[in-house]
Design an enzyme around this catalytic site. Sequence first.
Site, PDB file in Angstrom:
ATOM      1  N   SER A   1       0.834  -1.194   0.000  1.00 38.64           N
ATOM      2  CA  SER A   1       0.000   0.000   0.000  1.00 38.64           C
ATOM      3  C   SER A   1       0.878   1.256   0.000  1.00 38.64           C
ATOM      4  O   SER A   1       1.738   1.397  -0.866  1.00 38.64           O
ATOM      5  CB  SER A   1      -0.957  -0.038   1.195  1.00 38.64           C
TER       6      SER A   1
ATOM      7  N   HIS B   1      -7.674  -5.536  -0.469  1.00 39.33           N
ATOM      8  CA  HIS B   1      -6.448  -4.796  -0.181  1.00 39.33           C
ATOM      9  C   HIS B   1      -5.826  -5.319   1.109  1.00 39.33           C
ATOM     10  O   HIS B   1      -6.505  -5.484   2.127  1.00 39.33           O
ATOM     11  CB  HIS B   1      -6.772  -3.309  -0.051  1.00 39.33           C
TER      12      HIS B   1
ATOM     13  N   GLU C   1      -9.040  -5.256  -4.702  1.00 43.66           N
ATOM     14  CA  GLU C   1      -8.454  -4.236  -3.831  1.00 43.66           C
ATOM     15  C   GLU C   1      -9.501  -3.407  -3.081  1.00 43.66           C
ATOM     16  O   GLU C   1      -9.385  -3.172  -1.880  1.00 43.66           O
ATOM     17  CB  GLU C   1      -7.580  -3.280  -4.658  1.00 43.66           C
TER      18      GLU C   1
END
Length: 522
Positions: free
Chosen positions: A202, A426, A325
């Site tokens: 990330s 995610h 995600e």
Amino acid sequence: MDTDIRPEQTDDSTEVVRTPDGDVRGYADGSVFVWKGIPYAAAPTGEHRFRAPCPPQPWDGIRDCREFGPIAPQGQSPAVPIDRAFVIDEDCLSINVWAPRPDGTQRPVMVWIHGGAYCLGSAAQTIYDGRHLAETGDVVIVSFNYRVGALGFLDLSSFSTPDVVFESNCGLRDQIAALRWVRDHIDAFGGDPDEVTVFGESSGAGSITTLMTCPSAEGLFHRAIAQSPPATSVYGRERARSVASRFLELMSIPVDDVETLITADLDLIIKAGDELVNEIPTRMPGTLAMAPVVDRDLVPHYPVAAFQKGYTHKIPLIIGSNKDEASIFKFMKSPLMPVSAQSVEAMLQALADDHPDISPTRLAEIMSVYPDHTKPSGALALSRDAAFRMPTLWIADAHCRHSPTWVYRFDHATPMLKAARIGAGHATELPYVFGNFGTLNVDPTFWLGGRKAALEVAGRIQRRWLAFARHAVPAALDGSKHWAPYEEEKRSTLLIDTTDSLVHDPDQGLRTAWGNDVMGFH
């Protein structure tokens, strides 16, 4: 940072290492040792607040490194649960090392940069524990804290005065300081300073893709793994100044009194930063309040554009994203990513306003790939591709022209995560990378089974990541699917699932529709 200096004492359960700054005592952790909370920079407080980090003060005696150092100041968020036992303090710039007992053998080094939307997170989170990787791969694992939120990624530089200087990208400057510490100190722990792989997820991965374009970071790492990097979430100085102006308003500090930020109450800074973190992406979906800034100094170019022009470090790269995600942001009702049809439409309109050269035809071509964009599934897919998948592909297409590049898509999800409609959301790959499942207070991952398959997937990922750190090639040598490098002709992509598969150009449709011209906010 409080210093715990103790008399020299060592046995089979401890290991004292001599570093240029002073001696540090680590403790046995399984078959490896861990040194926690080693300062890699001085406390960024007082006149050093909002400034680049300074070297730490050397110490005499042996510093006891049993506990993690304080974590960077930040608000509470369900997205990144913080153990209440952790101390939050501005004196947070510390580093952690997991390594076999130093025996004269130099081992590859893997340096983890944690994520958290540039406003949250800590190296002390249990999921990032480096013991398993260090034991499995016979490598040295490093993690560190860096400033996040307003203290790390608010650009106040345009408000500098003759008496007080504010610097940009303090969080990135911390990361570079940590990497310099690795270069200068890691050999004492048995690590090879010439075999350093950075890996992150990330905003940690976005930091990596940005650092790969920073001249001052060149040579500090030799391989990179970027897991779901929001690589286009890097903004210009005009946008950064407007965010900083809003921050001053929330702090009730007139521009003429900006110097008072140096002594402002920390809790008020955290509160104002939290308000910004929620306000900015709500007001302009698809943007973050805090992120790296193209300051033409530390960060000379927009990173993805720099990749396309070849202004990057020529090193081997693994880069990829997750199949679903955006799902976790919808699940948590987080404003950090647009997940409704309305917010996604607002993001596209804002992008068009930010890029007046984008023709209506191009926007129509992009929308044609998402015929159900007015439905939740279509909105999630469009948001995912704008934030993660397309930046990954733009970088891979550019980087593979001169350096070895491998691209993956993480598709695996346990039955419970599928049932919850999170899927391969995610950050769901993190326990697979570190081998640390069950680190949440209530972890539903295996409530419907799937543990055996997940552990097999995790083993393959770890062997590939470790092979990359050791040989610069992610060859697992375990009979699993061969992972061919990514090249523009075939665009070979590893789809990571219960059974891995190598697919040529699996995203051809969306890649063609989005085109090669980068779409990101300035």
